[in-house]
Design an enzyme around this catalytic site. Sequence first.
Site, mmCIF file in Angstrom:
data_model
loop_
_atom_site.group_PDB
_atom_site.id
_atom_site.type_symbol
_atom_site.label_atom_id
_atom_site.label_comp_id
_atom_site.label_asym_id
_atom_site.label_seq_id
_atom_site.Cartn_x
_atom_site.Cartn_y
_atom_site.Cartn_z
ATOM 1 N N LYS A 1 0.773 -1.224 -0.087
ATOM 2 C CA LYS A 1 -0.135 -0.099 -0.049
ATOM 3 C C LYS A 1 0.984 1.260 0.032
ATOM 4 O O LYS A 1 1.397 1.831 1.013
ATOM 5 C CB LYS A 1 -0.826 0.135 1.223
ATOM 6 C CG LYS A 1 -2.277 0.425 0.957
ATOM 7 C CD LYS A 1 -2.246 2.266 0.535
ATOM 8 C CE LYS A 1 -1.900 3.101 1.927
ATOM 9 N NZ LYS A 1 -1.486 4.338 1.509
ATOM 10 N N GLU B 1 9.014 1.853 10.992
ATOM 11 C CA GLU B 1 10.311 3.181 10.621
ATOM 12 C C GLU B 1 9.431 4.242 10.714
ATOM 13 O O GLU B 1 8.879 4.721 9.755
ATOM 14 C CB GLU B 1 10.911 3.004 9.246
ATOM 15 C CG GLU B 1 11.606 1.524 9.014
ATOM 16 C CD GLU B 1 12.866 1.293 9.857
ATOM 17 O OE1 GLU B 1 13.364 1.886 10.445
ATOM 18 O OE2 GLU B 1 13.510 0.078 9.892
ATOM 19 N N CYS C 1 13.714 11.229 6.524
ATOM 20 C CA CYS C 1 13.647 11.358 7.952
ATOM 21 C C CYS C 1 14.849 11.465 8.494
ATOM 22 O O CYS C 1 15.049 11.704 9.638
ATOM 23 C CB CYS C 1 13.018 9.949 8.186
ATOM 24 S SG CYS C 1 14.122 8.536 7.293
ATOM 25 N N GLU D 1 8.921 17.388 14.434
ATOM 26 C CA GLU D 1 9.468 16.950 13.226
ATOM 27 C C GLU D 1 8.713 17.898 12.257
ATOM 28 O O GLU D 1 7.495 17.897 12.252
ATOM 29 C CB GLU D 1 9.100 15.544 12.757
ATOM 30 C CG GLU D 1 9.671 15.060 11.574
ATOM 31 C CD GLU D 1 9.406 13.750 11.043
ATOM 32 O OE1 GLU D 1 8.247 13.552 11.131
ATOM 33 O OE2 GLU D 1 10.299 13.046 10.602
#
Length: 480
Positions: A173, A248, A282, A384
Amino acid sequence: MLVLQNFIGGEFLDAKVANFIDSYNPSTGKVYAKIPDSTEDDINFAVEAAHKAFTKWSKTHRSVRANIMYRIADILESRQKEFAEAEVRDQGKTITFATNIDINRSIYNFRYFAGYLLHMEEKASILDGRAFNYVKRTPSGVAGLISPWNLPLYLLTWKIAPCIAAGCACVCKPSEFTSVTAFMLCSVLKEAGLPDGVVNMVFGTGPNAGQALVAHPKVRLISFTGGTVSGLKVNTTASMHLKKVSLELGGKNANIIFEDCDFENAVTTSIKSSFSNQGEICLCGSRIFVQSSIYQKFLDAFVPKARDMIVGDPTDPQTEVGALISKSHMEKVLGYIELAKQEGGVIECGGGRKELKGELCDGYFVEPTVITNLKPSCRVAQEEIFGPVVTIHPFETEEEVINLANDSPYGLSCSVWSQNGSRMRRVAEAIDVGTVWVNCWLWRDLSMPFGGTKKSGVGREGGEYSMEFYTEQKTVCLAD
Ligand code: NAD
């Protein structure tokens, strides 16, 4: 208009309910593709196809599996330009980054795990001279692979390659923002001779198709890369079925610059670690800590370089910073710059949307932005942002900066710049993250464990760590 279809059991199929999601070209702000908004029914169908294929694929000799994977890599390589251009259109990243990083690494993911598979060995031992022990490894079953929009094909193939190498089948997906290269990959898999149903692709949103995949009882393991909030939901659903999960997640990585560093290299690489892929990696180092004695010197060198970066048409090989993924993400990033001002930050360069002309006038471009004068504990330096925005903070001592770097809910990666050997080791070992780069950034040996601590994730992937994830190990103890 490009209209995507799901890929199930080796066939391109419309979703059961004909709803579509608009997919935008981030550099023009215009819709250019339609993505199926798949539902639980499509997921169920794909899981059945994967299940059927698994029976045979899991028993297919590893040399056959490896040969198919080498063919996938070769075909991808022969179409590298086409894939890189598609990734640029779909994601907004620069053609240079898409070619050299995204597609290159996607090719290598298949080659690396094909080679790994051919060289796998199992453990055996003799127990007190009385019994022989060995490990029998079997593929775990059908995996659900869920990937984000920042490195679309790179991260999807980082999951598919070890999964099929191990003998598992999967339902993927991809992100609803960047589904196009995943769709293109399906024809490569078919051409390479991958048996029908081993890899299935179902497009759609996280809450619909994604959740249905995570909740499906026949999906034994979930490999998820994405934000921490979504990761928590995935983990909650998967834990109801005691599935194996690899997560992750997000990061807010420190980049620590000591006075004894190789200054030129630290500045040049920090520009890359701050603004590559528009800061949408990331692993970008968005909290820069500079030792006080060289703080001003660092700003004098770093800020002009950031200011001079070429922001613009991602298809131009000269461009260094492309468009952000979506209008809402751009607004989020600009919102953090406004918050920085409220928190007392000084905008050293950038600070706004980059206005471009012609076709690009509605694109989601943001100037590389450097912010100083903020407390490391403030929201802008803790949350973030995932855009071309960094904060820079001075520090005095090694002990102080270790505490500052560790003062974060995340633990993905960290960079350290120093030429003092014992300091390199001391600091690297004291930082609570999954990966530390000393005097470099983003260098990856795929055999090394990759993952995060704290809110950056659960589990490790790479080489033997991926193989552990996608297989079950049984100990057989044979006595006379
Ligand atoms: P996201 O969490 O919004 O989406 C990631 C994927 O998960 C998408 O395919 C999405 O459709 C799906 N999804 C969302 N909610 C879901 C749910 N409830 N159930 C099942 N699937 C769901 O993340 P994003 O915005 O696409 O990506 C950016 C984030 O990914 C950043 O936080 C970034 O740090 C992180 N990231 C982490 C790594 C890493 O290796 N640690 C790598 C790349 C990106």
